[in-house]
Design an enzyme around this catalytic site. Structure first.
Site, PDB file in Angstrom:
ATOM      1  CG  ASN A   1      -6.596  -1.331   0.864  1.00  0.00           C
ATOM      2  OD1 ASN A   1      -5.900  -0.842  -0.024  1.00  0.00           O
ATOM      3  ND2 ASN A   1      -6.089  -1.802   1.986  1.00  0.00           N
TER       4      ASN A   1
ATOM      5  CG  HIS B   1      -3.360   3.015   2.140  1.00  0.00           C
ATOM      6  ND1 HIS B   1      -3.756   2.611   0.880  1.00  0.00           N
ATOM      7  CD2 HIS B   1      -3.409   1.911   2.926  1.00  0.00           C
ATOM      8  CE1 HIS B   1      -4.027   1.321   0.912  1.00  0.00           C
ATOM      9  NE2 HIS B   1      -3.832   0.867   2.135  1.00  0.00           N
TER      10      HIS B   1
ATOM     11  CB  CYS C   1      -0.938  -0.002   1.189  1.00  0.00           C
ATOM     12  SG  CYS C   1      -1.913  -1.501   1.269  1.00  0.00           S
TER      13      CYS C   1
HETATM   14  O1  UT7 Z   1      -3.848  -1.690   3.394  1.00  0.00           O
HETATM   15  C1  UT7 Z   1      -3.097  -2.677   4.017  1.00  0.00           C
HETATM   16  C2  UT7 Z   1      -3.155  -2.549   5.470  1.00  0.00           C
HETATM   17  N1  UT7 Z   1      -4.335  -3.178   5.959  1.00  0.00           N
HETATM   18  C3  UT7 Z   1      -5.043  -2.579   6.894  1.00  0.00           C
HETATM   19  O2  UT7 Z   1      -4.752  -1.454   7.253  1.00  0.00           O
HETATM   20  C4  UT7 Z   1      -6.176  -3.347   7.528  1.00  0.00           C
HETATM   21  C5  UT7 Z   1      -6.187  -3.105   9.011  1.00  0.00           C
HETATM   22  N2  UT7 Z   1      -7.227  -3.831   9.694  1.00  0.00           N
HETATM   23  C6  UT7 Z   1      -8.532  -3.505   9.602  1.00  0.00           C
HETATM   24  O3  UT7 Z   1      -8.923  -2.619   8.866  1.00  0.00           O
HETATM   25  C7  UT7 Z   1      -9.500  -4.210  10.520  1.00  0.00           C
HETATM   26  O4  UT7 Z   1      -8.768  -4.937  11.471  1.00  0.00           O
HETATM   27  C8  UT7 Z   1     -10.471  -5.152   9.778  1.00  0.00           C
HETATM   28  C9  UT7 Z   1     -11.468  -4.350   8.983  1.00  0.00           C
HETATM   29  C10 UT7 Z   1      -9.707  -6.086   8.868  1.00  0.00           C
HETATM   30  C11 UT7 Z   1     -11.264  -5.969  10.790  1.00  0.00           C
HETATM   31  O5  UT7 Z   1     -11.948  -5.090  11.698  1.00  0.00           O
HETATM   32  P1  UT7 Z   1     -11.831  -5.300  13.263  1.00  0.00           P
HETATM   33  O6  UT7 Z   1     -12.664  -4.276  13.883  1.00  0.00           O
HETATM   34  O7  UT7 Z   1     -10.373  -5.307  13.628  1.00  0.00           O
HETATM   35  O8  UT7 Z   1     -12.501  -6.699  13.453  1.00  0.00           O
HETATM   36  P2  UT7 Z   1     -11.880  -7.982  14.129  1.00  0.00           P
HETATM   37  O9  UT7 Z   1     -10.924  -8.660  13.245  1.00  0.00           O
HETATM   38  O10 UT7 Z   1     -11.479  -7.658  15.536  1.00  0.00           O
HETATM   39  O11 UT7 Z   1     -13.174  -8.867  14.239  1.00  0.00           O
HETATM   40  C12 UT7 Z   1     -14.307  -8.501  15.068  1.00  0.00           C
HETATM   41  C13 UT7 Z   1     -15.391  -9.505  14.842  1.00  0.00           C
HETATM   42  C14 UT7 Z   1     -14.904 -10.957  14.937  1.00  0.00           C
HETATM   43  O12 UT7 Z   1     -15.939 -11.740  15.493  1.00  0.00           O
HETATM   44  P3  UT7 Z   1     -15.880 -12.171  17.043  1.00  0.00           P
HETATM   45  O13 UT7 Z   1     -14.621 -12.964  17.173  1.00  0.00           O
HETATM   46  O14 UT7 Z   1     -15.845 -10.876  17.815  1.00  0.00           O
HETATM   47  O15 UT7 Z   1     -17.129 -12.959  17.222  1.00  0.00           O
HETATM   48  C15 UT7 Z   1     -14.719 -11.363  13.503  1.00  0.00           C
HETATM   49  O16 UT7 Z   1     -14.832 -12.751  13.300  1.00  0.00           O
HETATM   50  O17 UT7 Z   1     -15.922  -9.370  13.535  1.00  0.00           O
HETATM   51  C16 UT7 Z   1     -15.860 -10.631  12.844  1.00  0.00           C
HETATM   52  N3  UT7 Z   1     -15.619 -10.364  11.421  1.00  0.00           N
HETATM   53  C17 UT7 Z   1     -16.615 -10.117  10.570  1.00  0.00           C
HETATM   54  N4  UT7 Z   1     -17.939 -10.093  10.738  1.00  0.00           N
HETATM   55  C18 UT7 Z   1     -18.683  -9.812   9.657  1.00  0.00           C
HETATM   56  C19 UT7 Z   1     -14.439 -10.265  10.768  1.00  0.00           C
HETATM   57  N5  UT7 Z   1     -14.648  -9.983   9.475  1.00  0.00           N
HETATM   58  C20 UT7 Z   1     -16.004  -9.894   9.333  1.00  0.00           C
HETATM   59  C21 UT7 Z   1     -16.823  -9.614   8.232  1.00  0.00           C
HETATM   60  N6  UT7 Z   1     -18.146  -9.586   8.444  1.00  0.00           N
HETATM   61  N7  UT7 Z   1     -16.332  -9.362   7.022  1.00  0.00           N
END
Ligand code: UT7
Length: 329
Positions: free
Chosen positions: A282, A252, A112
């Protein structure tokens, strides 16, 4: 001598994949995606459409806007993690597709942050006095490496490309400064594990889905919030500026929450920040040059404006580029 951006362009494929489409593919919801990331929809390349096709469109638009001919181009830098193929460089394919018969070119891998790495490289080559027309492109067909059964990644990424033409200027505007970093100790947090020399493609790598993007979202999120905010603050301070001096911050587009955190740290108001993640998701190397071109087109950047570009990505890689916009170099 400084390097300055004299034209910008972008290419977004026509095919739209909405959050509602994704609801039918994986266990997710429009509400979760919008509130956790800020994304409503993203674009996907057509079948047979490759990264070089998006880049060629960008180059042709840059030539049209600048009134230059293909043979005027000295160098093409393509920042991508989704090259058409492992060998040869996408830049060489683009050179051929646009007929840039006097150009050389190479690909650059910084995820990125790729466009910023490319901008710094291109700007230094221009300011050396040896090259006059350098094209820097950030382009990714992320759909070629995304597992559309993995809700952790498939909701985030999209395809797209953007680019800029760099030329020399005698004025003190243009690319003013850059601060770039890499920290490979973060390599396991965001990667495509197989297909390189460490894990060459095999039946096992395919069966284990190792040719797709793996991301530890939470870890990357924490690193991104801290480091994109730190480097943005640092480059402003180093050059004697404060947030209020910025006309536009083009970060970004990985997650709206990461952008909001960086903007808050730099004391920026909403109208100083470019956000288009809702439309494209993204696009990795594409996000910043796409945003830049939209900002120029919508007259959000005017002559003399101070503009800050900041990125964070896999590697880890991150950094900022500060520029003073110049309409008539
Ligand atoms: O450009 C390259 C660099 N990349 C980034 O900057 C990405 C950085 N990370 C992020 O943007 C975020 O971490 C994500 C968008 C990828 C994920 O968001 P989050 O708020 O960190 O969610 P999480 O991974 O902590 O997951 C929270 C919950 C989990 O469920 P439980 O364990 O709390 O029951 C996940 O399983 O959300 C669940 N989950 C989803 N639910 C619905 C994860 N992905 C999804 C989804 N839809 N797509």
């Amino acid at each position: 001598m400084n390097a300055t951006i004299t034209a910008t362009a972008r290419y977004l494929p026509d095919r739209v994949l909405t959050n509602f489409d994704l609801e039918k593919m994986v266990d997710t919801s429009d509400e979760w995606i919008r509130t956790r990331t800020g994304i409503n929809e993203r674009r996907l390349v057509a079948e047979g459409e490759a990264t070089s096709d998006m880049c060629a469109s960008v180059v042709n638009q840059l030539l049209e806007k600048s009134g230059k001919k293909p043979e005027d181009i000295d160098l093409i830098i393509v920042a991508t993690i989704t090259p058409d193929m492992l060998v040869v460089a996408t830049a060489a394919i683009v050179q051929d597709k646009v007929g840039a018969t006097n150009a050389w070119g190479f690909d650059l891998t910084a995820a990125c942050s790729g466009f910023l790495y490319g901008l710094e490289t291109g700007a230094k080559l221009v300011s050396s006095g040896q090259y006059k027309n350098v094209i820097v492109i950030g382009a990714d067909a992320m759909s070629s490496i995304i597992d559309y059964t993995d809700r952790n990644t498939c909701v985030i990424f999209g395809d797209g490309a953007g680019g800029a033409l760099l030329e020399p200027t005698e004025s003190d505007s243009g690319i003013l400064d850059s601060i770039l970093y890499a920290d490979g100790s973060g390599r396991d947090s965001l990667k495509v594990p197989a297909g390189g020399s460490l894990h060459p493609a095999s039946k096992e790598t395919v069966e284990n889905r190792m040719h797709y993007v793996y991301q530890d979202g939470k870890t990357v999120f924490k690193f991104a919030v801290k480091n994109m905010a730190d480097v943005s603050e640092k480059i402003l301070k180093k050059n004697g500026f404060e947030g209020k001096d910025l006309s536009l911050f083009i970060p970004h587009q990985a997650n709206k929450r990461i952008i909001d955190a960086a903007a808050k740290r730099c004391n920026l108001s909403e109208d100083q920040v470019l956000i288009n993640i809702e439309k494209y998701g993204n696009t990795t190397g594409g996000t910043i040059p796409i945003g830049l071109d939209e900002a120029v087109e919508n007259k959000r950047i005017k002559n003399g404006d101070l503009v800050l570009l900041s990125a964070f990505g896999g590697g880890y890689t991150w950094g900022s580029v500060l520029l003073r916009w110049n309409d008539s170099p």
